[in-house]
Design a protein around this motif. Structure first.
Motif, PDB file in Angstrom:
ATOM      1  N   VAL A   1     -20.585 -52.069  45.908  1.00 61.00           N
ATOM      2  CA  VAL A   1     -21.092 -53.371  46.348  1.00 61.00           C
ATOM      3  C   VAL A   1     -21.508 -54.260  45.176  1.00 61.00           C
ATOM      4  O   VAL A   1     -22.133 -55.297  45.384  1.00 61.00           O
ATOM      5  CB  VAL A   1     -22.287 -53.205  47.314  1.00 61.00           C
ATOM      6  N   ALA A   2     -21.141 -53.880  43.961  1.00 60.04           N
ATOM      7  CA  ALA A   2     -21.656 -54.585  42.788  1.00 60.04           C
ATOM      8  C   ALA A   2     -21.297 -56.071  42.782  1.00 60.04           C
ATOM      9  O   ALA A   2     -22.159 -56.929  42.547  1.00 60.04           O
ATOM     10  CB  ALA A   2     -21.143 -53.909  41.516  1.00 60.04           C
ATOM     11  N   VAL A   3     -20.024 -56.379  43.043  1.00 62.22           N
ATOM     12  CA  VAL A   3     -19.594 -57.774  43.003  1.00 62.22           C
ATOM     13  C   VAL A   3     -20.260 -58.570  44.115  1.00 62.22           C
ATOM     14  O   VAL A   3     -20.802 -59.657  43.894  1.00 62.22           O
ATOM     15  CB  VAL A   3     -18.058 -57.874  43.118  1.00 62.22           C
ATOM     16  N   GLU A   4     -20.231 -58.003  45.335  1.00 64.48           N
ATOM     17  CA  GLU A   4     -20.818 -58.714  46.479  1.00 64.48           C
ATOM     18  C   GLU A   4     -22.320 -58.909  46.293  1.00 64.48           C
ATOM     19  O   GLU A   4     -22.864 -59.974  46.611  1.00 64.48           O
ATOM     20  CB  GLU A   4     -20.545 -57.936  47.769  1.00 64.48           C
ATOM     21  N   ALA A   5     -22.987 -57.892  45.770  1.00 62.51           N
ATOM     22  CA  ALA A   5     -24.432 -57.993  45.571  1.00 62.51           C
ATOM     23  C   ALA A   5     -24.773 -59.089  44.569  1.00 62.51           C
ATOM     24  O   ALA A   5     -25.757 -59.820  44.734  1.00 62.51           O
ATOM     25  CB  ALA A   5     -24.993 -56.650  45.104  1.00 62.51           C
ATOM     26  N   SER A   6     -23.950 -59.238  43.534  1.00 63.28           N
ATOM     27  CA  SER A   6     -24.226 -60.280  42.544  1.00 63.28           C
ATOM     28  C   SER A   6     -24.000 -61.669  43.118  1.00 63.28           C
ATOM     29  O   SER A   6     -24.773 -62.598  42.842  1.00 63.28           O
ATOM     30  CB  SER A   6     -23.352 -60.075  41.302  1.00 63.28           C
TER      31      SER A   6
ATOM     32  N   SER B   1      -7.260 -58.545  39.965  1.00 67.32           N
ATOM     33  CA  SER B   1      -7.175 -59.001  41.354  1.00 67.32           C
ATOM     34  C   SER B   1      -8.278 -58.411  42.224  1.00 67.32           C
ATOM     35  O   SER B   1      -8.769 -59.067  43.146  1.00 67.32           O
ATOM     36  CB  SER B   1      -5.802 -58.657  41.951  1.00 67.32           C
ATOM     37  N   ILE B   2      -8.671 -57.169  41.972  1.00 68.90           N
ATOM     38  CA  ILE B   2      -9.695 -56.551  42.815  1.00 68.90           C
ATOM     39  C   ILE B   2     -11.027 -57.279  42.674  1.00 68.90           C
ATOM     40  O   ILE B   2     -11.745 -57.483  43.646  1.00 68.90           O
ATOM     41  CB  ILE B   2      -9.833 -55.041  42.500  1.00 68.90           C
ATOM     42  N   ILE B   3     -11.345 -57.702  41.446  1.00 64.14           N
ATOM     43  CA  ILE B   3     -12.587 -58.454  41.232  1.00 64.14           C
ATOM     44  C   ILE B   3     -12.487 -59.829  41.878  1.00 64.14           C
ATOM     45  O   ILE B   3     -13.410 -60.294  42.558  1.00 64.14           O
ATOM     46  CB  ILE B   3     -12.886 -58.590  39.732  1.00 64.14           C
ATOM     47  N   GLU B   4     -11.345 -60.492  41.678  1.00 65.49           N
ATOM     48  CA  GLU B   4     -11.129 -61.810  42.286  1.00 65.49           C
ATOM     49  C   GLU B   4     -11.254 -61.745  43.800  1.00 65.49           C
ATOM     50  O   GLU B   4     -11.890 -62.598  44.438  1.00 65.49           O
ATOM     51  CB  GLU B   4      -9.752 -62.333  41.893  1.00 65.49           C
ATOM     52  N   ASN B   5     -10.643 -60.720  44.389  1.00 65.29           N
ATOM     53  CA  ASN B   5     -10.659 -60.560  45.841  1.00 65.29           C
ATOM     54  C   ASN B   5     -12.080 -60.375  46.358  1.00 65.29           C
ATOM     55  O   ASN B   5     -12.508 -61.041  47.302  1.00 65.29           O
ATOM     56  CB  ASN B   5      -9.792 -59.353  46.212  1.00 65.29           C
ATOM     57  N   ARG B   6     -12.817 -59.480  45.737  1.00 65.94           N
ATOM     58  CA  ARG B   6     -14.166 -59.188  46.214  1.00 65.94           C
ATOM     59  C   ARG B   6     -15.088 -60.395  46.034  1.00 65.94           C
ATOM     60  O   ARG B   6     -15.913 -60.701  46.909  1.00 65.94           O
ATOM     61  CB  ARG B   6     -14.713 -57.944  45.526  1.00 65.94           C
ATOM     62  N   ARG B   7     -14.926 -61.086  44.930  1.00 64.92           N
ATOM     63  CA  ARG B   7     -15.777 -62.258  44.700  1.00 64.92           C
ATOM     64  C   ARG B   7     -15.447 -63.366  45.705  1.00 64.92           C
ATOM     65  O   ARG B   7     -16.358 -63.994  46.275  1.00 64.92           O
ATOM     66  CB  ARG B   7     -15.591 -62.771  43.269  1.00 64.92           C
ATOM     67  N   THR B   8     -14.165 -63.610  45.939  1.00 64.35           N
ATOM     68  CA  THR B   8     -13.750 -64.642  46.893  1.00 64.35           C
ATOM     69  C   THR B   8     -14.308 -64.363  48.286  1.00 64.35           C
ATOM     70  O   THR B   8     -14.808 -65.269  48.967  1.00 64.35           O
ATOM     71  CB  THR B   8     -12.213 -64.711  46.950  1.00 64.35           C
ATOM     72  N   CYS B   9     -14.241 -63.100  48.705  1.00 65.41           N
ATOM     73  CA  CYS B   9     -14.705 -62.753  50.047  1.00 65.41           C
ATOM     74  C   CYS B   9     -16.232 -62.787  50.144  1.00 65.41           C
ATOM     75  O   CYS B   9     -16.787 -63.174  51.175  1.00 65.41           O
ATOM     76  CB  CYS B   9     -14.175 -61.382  50.442  1.00 65.41           C
ATOM     77  N   ALA B  10     -16.896 -62.399  49.069  1.00 63.55           N
ATOM     78  CA  ALA B  10     -18.356 -62.482  49.068  1.00 63.55           C
ATOM     79  C   ALA B  10     -18.818 -63.936  49.144  1.00 63.55           C
ATOM     80  O   ALA B  10     -19.799 -64.256  49.822  1.00 63.55           O
ATOM     81  CB  ALA B  10     -18.915 -61.817  47.812  1.00 63.55           C
ATOM     82  N   GLU B  11     -18.092 -64.807  48.485  1.00 66.12           N
ATOM     83  CA  GLU B  11     -18.440 -66.238  48.546  1.00 66.12           C
ATOM     84  C   GLU B  11     -18.226 -66.788  49.949  1.00 66.12           C
ATOM     85  O   GLU B  11     -19.013 -67.616  50.430  1.00 66.12           O
ATOM     86  CB  GLU B  11     -17.605 -67.011  47.523  1.00 66.12           C
ATOM     87  N   GLU B  12     -17.169 -66.328  50.632  1.00 67.60           N
ATOM     88  CA  GLU B  12     -16.945 -66.753  52.026  1.00 67.60           C
ATOM     89  C   GLU B  12     -18.049 -66.214  52.932  1.00 67.60           C
ATOM     90  O   GLU B  12     -18.529 -66.916  53.832  1.00 67.60           O
ATOM     91  CB  GLU B  12     -15.572 -66.269  52.502  1.00 67.60           C
ATOM     92  N   ALA B  13     -18.476 -64.965  52.686  1.00 67.92           N
ATOM     93  CA  ALA B  13     -19.587 -64.401  53.458  1.00 67.92           C
ATOM     94  C   ALA B  13     -20.861 -65.201  53.245  1.00 67.92           C
ATOM     95  O   ALA B  13     -21.622 -65.452  54.197  1.00 67.92           O
ATOM     96  CB  ALA B  13     -19.804 -62.942  53.059  1.00 67.92           C
ATOM     97  N   LYS B  14     -21.099 -65.617  52.019  1.00 72.99           N
ATOM     98  CA  LYS B  14     -22.295 -66.414  51.715  1.00 72.99           C
ATOM     99  C   LYS B  14     -22.243 -67.760  52.436  1.00 72.99           C
ATOM    100  O   LYS B  14     -23.257 -68.219  52.996  1.00 72.99           O
ATOM    101  CB  LYS B  14     -22.407 -66.621  50.207  1.00 72.99           C
ATOM    102  N   ARG B  15     -21.068 -68.382  52.444  1.00 74.15           N
ATOM    103  CA  ARG B  15     -20.939 -69.652  53.169  1.00 74.15           C
ATOM    104  C   ARG B  15     -21.204 -69.455  54.657  1.00 74.15           C
ATOM    105  O   ARG B  15     -21.825 -70.303  55.312  1.00 74.15           O
ATOM    106  CB  ARG B  15     -19.548 -70.241  52.932  1.00 74.15           C
ATOM    107  N   ALA B  16     -20.738 -68.335  55.206  1.00 72.97           N
ATOM    108  CA  ALA B  16     -20.968 -68.057  56.630  1.00 72.97           C
ATOM    109  C   ALA B  16     -22.448 -67.879  56.923  1.00 72.97           C
ATOM    110  O   ALA B  16     -22.943 -68.322  57.972  1.00 72.97           O
ATOM    111  CB  ALA B  16     -20.201 -66.807  57.048  1.00 72.97           C
TER     112      ALA B  16
END
Length: 346
Positions: free
Chosen positions: A14-19, A302-317
């Motif tokens: 969860v490191a990327v999402e947590a940050s 790509s794995i970092i990009e993917n996780r960061r992109t999705c975490a940002e979408e979760a934050k917007r939600a």
């Protein structure tokens, strides 16, 4: 007031999402790989759920997400999510449509090159000592079937981001590129300098190698089957980096054994994860097959990009009040029923 909870269903990292979500939400990595392993308490706690492809987000699971307002899919494909039921419950579904475009396109082209130049098979025979390469006639024997690419026709089934990227990569190798995609408006063929086919039959009949880049749906399941395989030029190659369910594996295996299809390179099969045995897929016992483990999407970047992109979408939600106002990749807009218990003013 307690922070909202974001649950990553099938990962513990969860490191990327947590940050990204720091100060906005508590992130929990459930690290589950089947629906049965997910507890009701965990699912009921989720304000937003993030998921890869191993969990099936079906109607039963959706109803256990009692306060969840958004599901974010790590990846472009979202066929493991019942988007219609989610919409009826007021749960938005988002994906990551741009991530991995370069990786999957590069991977697809590498599979095409392997089929044409027989690289994988030659390397394996040299490594294992299964063949001698001491004489010219030995190389001729083992490399038989290798072809020149220039002037060959590459047929793309689906021309989204990845299909387009494959087309652009293939042209410098000398391929004539054609595509079939009934959902695109006119003009894209002129913009890319490729040719449009208006039926799958025509594409299959004109292509020397076919590469799949469409989503899996009720309309596309087993789009390549015994009937459509009959339209193929004899000796064609098949490449699939999209979804295993696009291909009837029994029919393709039979076509490989008969020689109607000269070779296939597949990063996806119907039953995943793939175990290389006939019980996993009939393709495992078919000749001239390259199988890779659904890894086309991966690179260290790509794995970092993917996780960061999705975490940002979760934050917007979490911070938004309606999906329309905040989401960038909302895929189940049709039929969405606003639910004040999920999406509400803060």
């Amino acid at each position: 007031m307690a922070k909202p909870i974001v649950v990553i269903l099938d990962s513990s990292d969860v490191a990327v999402e947590a940050s990204v979500l720091d100060g906005t939400a508590t992130v929990i990595g459930a690290d589950k790989h089947s629906n049965e392993d997910l507890s009701d308490d965990l699912l009921a706690s989720a304000d937003v759920a993030l998921v890869f492809h191993t969990i099936q987000v079906n109607e039963t699971l959706l109803k256990r997400l009692t306060k969840c307002r958004a599901i974010v899919r790590f990846g472009a494909g979202y066929d493991n999510i019942d988007t219609k039921t989610a919409a009826s419950l007021g749960i938005s579904v988002s994906n990551s449509p741009a991530y991995g475009t370069e990786e999957v396109a590069d991977f697809a082209l590498s599979l095409i090159l392997n089929l044409y130049r027989r690289t994988t098979w030659l390397a394996e025979k040299l490594k294992t000592g299964a063949a001698s390469f001491a004489r010219v006639v030995d190389i001729e024997r083992e490399a038989k079937g290798a072809r020149r690419m220039r002037g060959q026709t590459l047929g793309l089934v689906g021309l989204g981001n990845i299909g387009t990227a494959v087309a652009l990569r293939a042209k410098p190798f000398g391929f004539n590129v054609v595509f079939y995609d009934p959902f695109l408006s006119e003009g894209i063929s002129k913009a890319l300098g490729i040719s449009r086919m208006y039926s799958l039959k025509d594409l299959l009949g004109q292509s020397d190698v076919i590469s799949f880049h469409c989503g899996l749906s009720s309309q596309t399941k087993h789009i390549l089957n015994a009937d459509t395989l009959a339209f193929l030029k004899k000796g064609s190659f098949i490449v699939n980096t999209a979804r295993g369910g696009l291909i009837d594996e029994e029919a393709l295996a039979a076509a490989l054994r008969s020689g109607h299809v000269s070779g296939a390179a597949l990063d996806v099969v119907e039953a995943e994860p793939c175990v290389f045995s006939p019980s996993s897929s009939p393709l495992c016992s078919a000749p001239n097959v390259i199988l890779t483990p659904h890894a086309a999407w991966y690179s260290d970047q790509s794995i970092i990009e993917n996780r960061r992109t999705c975490a940002e979408e979760a934050k917007r939600a979490l911070l938004g009040t309606t999906p329309e106002s905040c989401l960038r990749s909302w895929v189940n807009r049709s039929g969405f029923v606003a639910n004040s218990d999920r999406w509400s003013q803060k």
